[in-house]
Design an enzyme around this catalytic site. Sequence first.
Site, PDB file in Angstrom:
ATOM      1  CG  HIS A   1      -1.757   1.183   1.406  1.00  0.00           C
ATOM      2  ND1 HIS A   1      -3.107   1.187   1.150  1.00  0.00           N
ATOM      3  CD2 HIS A   1      -1.463   2.458   1.785  1.00  0.00           C
ATOM      4  CE1 HIS A   1      -3.600   2.392   1.363  1.00  0.00           C
ATOM      5  NE2 HIS A   1      -2.622   3.189   1.750  1.00  0.00           N
ATOM      6  CD  GLU A   2       1.608   3.659   3.696  1.00  0.00           C
ATOM      7  OE1 GLU A   2       1.823   4.721   3.064  1.00  0.00           O
ATOM      8  OE2 GLU A   2       0.577   3.481   4.380  1.00  0.00           O
TER       9      GLU A   2
ATOM     10  CG  HIS B   1       0.442   6.332  -0.594  1.00  0.00           C
ATOM     11  ND1 HIS B   1      -0.572   7.065  -1.144  1.00  0.00           N
ATOM     12  CD2 HIS B   1      -0.119   5.611   0.419  1.00  0.00           C
ATOM     13  CE1 HIS B   1      -1.712   6.794  -0.487  1.00  0.00           C
ATOM     14  NE2 HIS B   1      -1.455   5.909   0.447  1.00  0.00           N
TER      15      HIS B   1
ATOM     16  CD  GLU C   1      -5.394   5.424   0.409  1.00  0.00           C
ATOM     17  OE1 GLU C   1      -4.379   6.146   0.552  1.00  0.00           O
ATOM     18  OE2 GLU C   1      -5.614   4.429   1.111  1.00  0.00           O
TER      19      GLU C   1
HETATM   20 ZN    ZN Z   1      -2.826   5.255   1.835  1.00  0.00          ZN
END
Ligand code: ZN
Length: 498
Positions: free
Chosen positions: A261-262, A265, A291
């Site tokens: 997830h990170e 980003h 996101e």
């Molecule tokens: Zn996030």
Amino acid sequence: MNAAFAELKQRLAETHDLAKAMAVLGWDQRTMMPRLGGEARAGQLATVGKIHHELFTSDEVGRLLEGLRPYEESLPYDSDEASLIRVTRRDWEKERRVPAELAGEILREGSRGQAAWLAAKQASDFSLFLPALRKVTELALRYAECFDAGDSPYDAFLDDYEPGMKTAEVKAVFDVLRPELTAIVREAGPPADDSFLHGDFPVARQEAFLRDLLPAFGFADGAWRLDPTVHPFCTSFSPRDVRMTTRYSPAGVRALFASMHEAGHGLYAHGLGPSLERSPLARSPSLGLDESQSRTWENLVGRSRPFWERYYGPLQETFPEQLAGVGLDDYLRAINRVVPSLIRVDADEVTYSLHIILRFELEQEIVSSTLALEDLPEAWREKSRELLGIVPETDAEGVLQDVHWSRGGYGYFPTYALGNVISLQLWRRIQHDLRGLDDQLAAGDFHQLHGWLQERLYRHGRKFTPKETLERVLGSGDLDPQPFLEYLREKVQVYQPA
Ligand code: ZN
């Protein structure tokens, strides 16, 4: 180059450096700083923030922007130069409305609020957080008053994260998601067995697995770090200094997904076009778009069958005691199981957005003062019962679980669910454009996927508004929750327990 433009660019580069210095202070605060450093750090952040605010909002910047109108109009709308002037003018006009003193106080109290929240969460006692929450909420409402009243003060909060978006637009999307998602949860049936994902997963081996995986996503060597923290986040100090964080547990593999997830980003920050560095354009257009990328890499890639066709073998070799006897199908069912749970960051893809709707609805009540802050824990429990069918027994598992409100960050939560919605709008286009995507993922080859995203999204930074960005990629800038809902319905079907 136009001399006034060169001067503007130089000034903006310097204010950008200050913003990044604050990012370093913030990253350190949440990863490395000892507990007692908080008070001094709050002062440091407030000081740098004040200087940043003064430099950026100076009359001189305003004069340069005004004088550059003819130059801007002589350039193509999508040129770097016109975009820099246009976006900076919007930022400048917004920030000019906020008195420097208030901006400094928001930062200082936000930093204190964060310390109070952490202590309250550790003690699982909301009353320890309440005074700080009152303070940051009062400051947030004073901040909203700096702007033209829209339909709701909430518009002002939202605009900081989703420029141009109105509360009513978010509500329209959530009004579709709310009943559909609760129906999907009901129809999902009993949750798949994931008992083999709870046990002994040494952190060092999780770190090693991620060290091998993340470069394959598209990170250059020497341009990123992944460090442990309490509440995972990603920041960057330049495209070649991306700081991802994660929360490891030796009892499971959730950190793998949190890290992917990170990484999403991180890839956005890493992919910024070189001509946009050290400028206000050096980030994504909105948190929702950002996101959408974390969700793409965490879920659309990281929970997909093709991805694990390539990586499940290595994962089994990394954790043979846990996974040697578990087949790929059972593993996929386990990592895609749907079951209501209390903690947002651990939620599955279906219930996740219900966690967000819960917070959004409470924020509406807080902002309109129809909910007293001391009643927040009880209101949380009621909403949780209504949306998720479960009730937290402690504040730590309920109202205190997230850091956002401690900084007065109202309007932030909805961007997570908007990211889910946008990720599927983009993914449908990617599936259309990239023939053989599944085969590429199954070969651990992310080049075309990363290249597509790099070309259409990452390199443009914040040149365009969120709506313009979507329009340029999809032909329409409107949010459409249907692809996300279709994806979830299909997924729940495919991964029904055997
Ligand atoms: Zn996030």
